[in-house]
Design a protein around this motif. Sequence first.
Motif, PDB file in Angstrom:
ATOM      1  N   GLN A 179       0.431   3.115  14.264  1.00 59.42           N
ATOM      2  CA  GLN A 179       1.712   3.099  14.508  1.00 59.42           C
ATOM      3  C   GLN A 179       1.581   2.696  15.751  1.00 59.42           C
ATOM      4  OE1 GLN A 179       4.381   6.360  14.478  1.00 59.42           O
ATOM      5  NE2 GLN A 179       3.397   7.324  13.074  1.00 59.42           N
ATOM      6  N   GLY A 210       3.776   3.560  17.990  1.00 55.89           N
ATOM      7  CA  GLY A 210       4.053   4.698  19.000  1.00 55.89           C
ATOM      8  C   GLY A 210       3.532   5.754  18.859  1.00 55.89           C
ATOM      9  N   VAL A 211       1.971   5.295  18.107  1.00 51.44           N
ATOM     10  CA  VAL A 211       0.956   6.492  18.885  1.00 51.44           C
ATOM     11  C   VAL A 211       0.400   6.000  20.454  1.00 51.44           C
ATOM     12  CG1 VAL A 211      -0.832   7.012  18.154  1.00 51.44           C
ATOM     13  CG2 VAL A 211       0.750   6.951  16.740  1.00 51.44           C
ATOM     14  N   GLU A 258       1.461   3.586  22.270  1.00 52.67           N
ATOM     15  CA  GLU A 258       3.026   3.468  23.008  1.00 52.67           C
ATOM     16  C   GLU A 258       3.080   5.141  24.272  1.00 52.67           C
ATOM     17  OE1 GLU A 258       7.429   3.477  22.169  1.00 52.67           O
ATOM     18  OE2 GLU A 258       7.090   2.180  24.023  1.00 52.67           O
ATOM     19  N   ALA A 259       2.547   5.923  23.216  1.00 53.49           N
ATOM     20  CA  ALA A 259       2.853   7.584  23.318  1.00 53.49           C
ATOM     21  C   ALA A 259       1.446   7.787  24.381  1.00 53.49           C
ATOM     22  CB  ALA A 259       2.430   8.025  22.730  1.00 53.49           C
ATOM     23  N   SER A 260       0.129   7.593  24.083  1.00 52.30           N
ATOM     24  CA  SER A 260      -0.930   7.061  25.035  1.00 52.30           C
ATOM     25  C   SER A 260      -0.823   6.406  25.942  1.00 52.30           C
ATOM     26  CB  SER A 260      -2.209   7.279  24.506  1.00 52.30           C
ATOM     27  OG  SER A 260      -1.980   5.690  23.386  1.00 52.30           O
ATOM     28  N   GLN A 261      -0.184   5.445  26.413  1.00 51.68           N
ATOM     29  CA  GLN A 261       0.679   4.927  27.305  1.00 51.68           C
ATOM     30  C   GLN A 261       0.908   5.200  28.250  1.00 51.68           C
ATOM     31  OE1 GLN A 261       1.613   0.851  25.439  1.00 51.68           O
ATOM     32  NE2 GLN A 261      -0.564  -0.117  26.798  1.00 51.68           N
ATOM     33  N   ALA A 262       2.036   6.333  27.742  1.00 52.22           N
ATOM     34  CA  ALA A 262       2.821   6.703  28.177  1.00 52.22           C
ATOM     35  C   ALA A 262       2.021   8.077  29.200  1.00 52.22           C
ATOM     36  CB  ALA A 262       4.289   7.434  27.532  1.00 52.22           C
ATOM     37  N   MET A 263       0.862   7.975  28.648  1.00 51.63           N
ATOM     38  CA  MET A 263      -0.267   9.537  29.165  1.00 51.63           C
ATOM     39  C   MET A 263      -0.724   9.009  30.342  1.00 51.63           C
ATOM     40  SD  MET A 263      -0.596  11.140  26.080  1.00 51.63           S
ATOM     41  CE  MET A 263      -0.110  10.765  24.305  1.00 51.63           C
ATOM     42  N   GLY A 264      -0.963   7.639  30.101  1.00 47.35           N
ATOM     43  CA  GLY A 264      -1.841   7.099  31.326  1.00 47.35           C
ATOM     44  C   GLY A 264      -3.175   6.871  31.132  1.00 47.35           C
ATOM     45  N   ALA A 265      -2.872   6.778  29.244  1.00 44.56           N
ATOM     46  CA  ALA A 265      -4.711   6.252  29.111  1.00 44.56           C
ATOM     47  C   ALA A 265      -5.065   4.973  29.100  1.00 44.56           C
ATOM     48  CB  ALA A 265      -4.850   6.316  27.059  1.00 44.56           C
ATOM     49  N   VAL A 312      -7.550   6.798  20.184  1.00 43.30           N
ATOM     50  CA  VAL A 312      -6.406   6.874  19.515  1.00 43.30           C
ATOM     51  C   VAL A 312      -7.166   5.276  18.317  1.00 43.30           C
ATOM     52  CG1 VAL A 312      -4.129   6.203  19.159  1.00 43.30           C
ATOM     53  CG2 VAL A 312      -5.185   6.695  21.494  1.00 43.30           C
ATOM     54  N   ARG A 339      -1.668   4.864  36.572  1.00 44.08           N
ATOM     55  CA  ARG A 339      -1.774   5.901  34.975  1.00 44.08           C
ATOM     56  C   ARG A 339      -1.950   6.618  35.658  1.00 44.08           C
ATOM     57  NH1 ARG A 339      -6.666   1.901  33.850  1.00 44.08           N
ATOM     58  NH2 ARG A 339      -7.848   3.611  33.747  1.00 44.08           N
ATOM     59  N   ARG A 396       2.076   7.908  35.928  1.00 41.84           N
ATOM     60  CA  ARG A 396       2.020   8.211  33.939  1.00 41.84           C
ATOM     61  C   ARG A 396       2.183   9.995  34.074  1.00 41.84           C
ATOM     62  NH1 ARG A 396       0.839   2.673  31.581  1.00 41.84           N
ATOM     63  NH2 ARG A 396       2.980   1.737  31.873  1.00 41.84           N
ATOM     64  N   PHE A 445       9.369  11.274  21.679  1.00 46.47           N
ATOM     65  CA  PHE A 445       9.488  10.156  21.263  1.00 46.47           C
ATOM     66  C   PHE A 445      10.374  10.297  20.065  1.00 46.47           C
ATOM     67  CE2 PHE A 445       5.661   9.216  23.175  1.00 46.47           C
ATOM     68  CZ  PHE A 445       6.088   8.124  24.075  1.00 46.47           C
ATOM     69  N   ASN A 453       4.835  10.609  17.530  1.00 50.31           N
ATOM     70  CA  ASN A 453       3.779  10.037  17.798  1.00 50.31           C
ATOM     71  C   ASN A 453       2.955  10.479  18.158  1.00 50.31           C
ATOM     72  OD1 ASN A 453       5.867   7.417  17.354  1.00 50.31           O
ATOM     73  ND2 ASN A 453       5.456   7.072  19.638  1.00 50.31           N
TER      74      ASN A 453
END
Lengths: 225, 336
Positions: free
Chosen positions: A124, A126-127, A129-136, A145, B78, B81, B88, B92
């Motif tokens: 997905q 979205g998953v 994107e979520a980890s990017q948002a967490m700074g991965a 992931v 990063r 963030r 979401f 997600n």
Amino acid sequence: MNMLQKLFPNIDDWGEIGRACIDTLLMLGGSLVLTILIGLPLGVLLYLTGKGQLRPMPKLYAITSLLVNILRSVPFIILMIVLMPVTYFLVGTKLGIRGAIPPLVIGAAPFFARLVETALREVQQGVIEASQAMGASLWQIVRHVLLPEARGGIFASITVTAIALVGYTAMGGAIGSGGLGDLAYRYGYLSYKSDYMLVTVALLIVLVQLLQMLGDRIVTRYKQR
Amino acid sequence: MIRFVDVHKSYRVDGRDIPALQPFSLDIADGEVFGIIGLSGAGKSTLIRLINLLERPSGGAIFVGDTEMTALAELALRAQRRRIGMIFQHFNLLASQTVADNVAFPMRLAGERDAAVLRARVDELLARVGLTAHADKYPSQLSGGQKQRVGIARALANRPSILLCDEATSALDPQTTASVLELLAEINRELKLTIVLITHEMDVVRRVCDRVAVLDAGVIVERGAVADVFLHPQHATTRRFVNEALPEEAASELAPFAQVPGRILRLSFRGDTTLTPALGRVARETGIDFNILAGRIDRIKDLPYGQLTLAMQGAGVDAAMAALREAGIEIEELSR
């Protein structure tokens, strides 16, 4: 033993069949491990550099993709012959198990890489994107992931590849790599001993069936979590 | 504080620039719950993603606190963030990981290796969102509301100062929506967390937001305190959203009252005036008569408010209106 002799009159050395089985398994095991080691990173590369993905690099993708397609479109038996000099350079022989492994890996790794690319695309968006948002970082996304989330699909790809490799090893028999294919070809085809053919084919069917069952089990365990 | 300064965004499609957000500036204060409402395609998902730079602006600058996000290099971005949580619409979550591992995930990404530290923080977070019993389950074994709670716990793991909510309740049923919104409001209160949420439901804005911006085709057409925007919508799009939240009010503005004599007035009460018996007193004093056409009493976040649509007749209507305004009641005369 009498029973066996009556059913398979031409087979006088069952030990040879046993050794051929082991050879096939060794070729399969060795080439599968190397195929995964090469094909998995290649699949990840294809996925990451693809259009609209995490690191789109159209040129690199086009070149990798072309190379993969070329290797996939050459029939394996031809690939084996064409690769003979490369094989000799890599392992010092063109024959036997060692001689079989380089062409098996070069034939199967691009195939496996494509399957991995497809499996990764199932993850997905979205998953990610979520980890990017967490700074991965990119590496963290791949390692923590993409690969874990796609593991069901990756195990299914390994199963399909292993079964394709069984077919390839049998073909390798034609040019002297040993194993069950070699036996079927030499005794069954060239010497008209059809009982050899029958036994080797039966053993190959059992092998493929076992691989599929094992693969399905692992996939069901990891999928739909 | 989150600040957008002359930010705009367009996407390049087939060699042409398609504008998604027209140039705008916007400040979001520390500790407030800021809502962005708009129809799908209005640009709200793009707007919220500008804050953590999942989307890069085509121009302008974005600040979070004193940090200019748009000027950060990859590594620093990063790190920033990690200080901004996000939840979401479709949760997600990592399907291959347990609830506990999902919540621990951002901490692991940030380099936390100590199992005891992770465990303690995960327990604390799961307790906050009420999922302690589900730590070892997988996301597929949870309901939508539970999944969003895991999402919230995960977003809070690294103790962010900002929480971004991307249509966080749009995939949930009304009851679950209410409980998730309540949780967000509680987090905002107790952790002093700034919350930015996007939604297409005015009801979500009414329940939890302090301020709201209305987005229409890439333009912020209206912004302000929720009570002001909600009770006195100026722009057509805003009115549509408000009317969706108050269906009976929408109907009251139209034809059915053509036969009713008198002037049609809408009275808005806010806060304390909601609870005082001003209307009866003014009617007695000015000798007017009134007929109630529609009305409701509800809350905008913590502020009680009421709206009453009346047909008022008699010689003292103007005096009555002045007296009501004196009592702190807002009056709008509706045209027939």
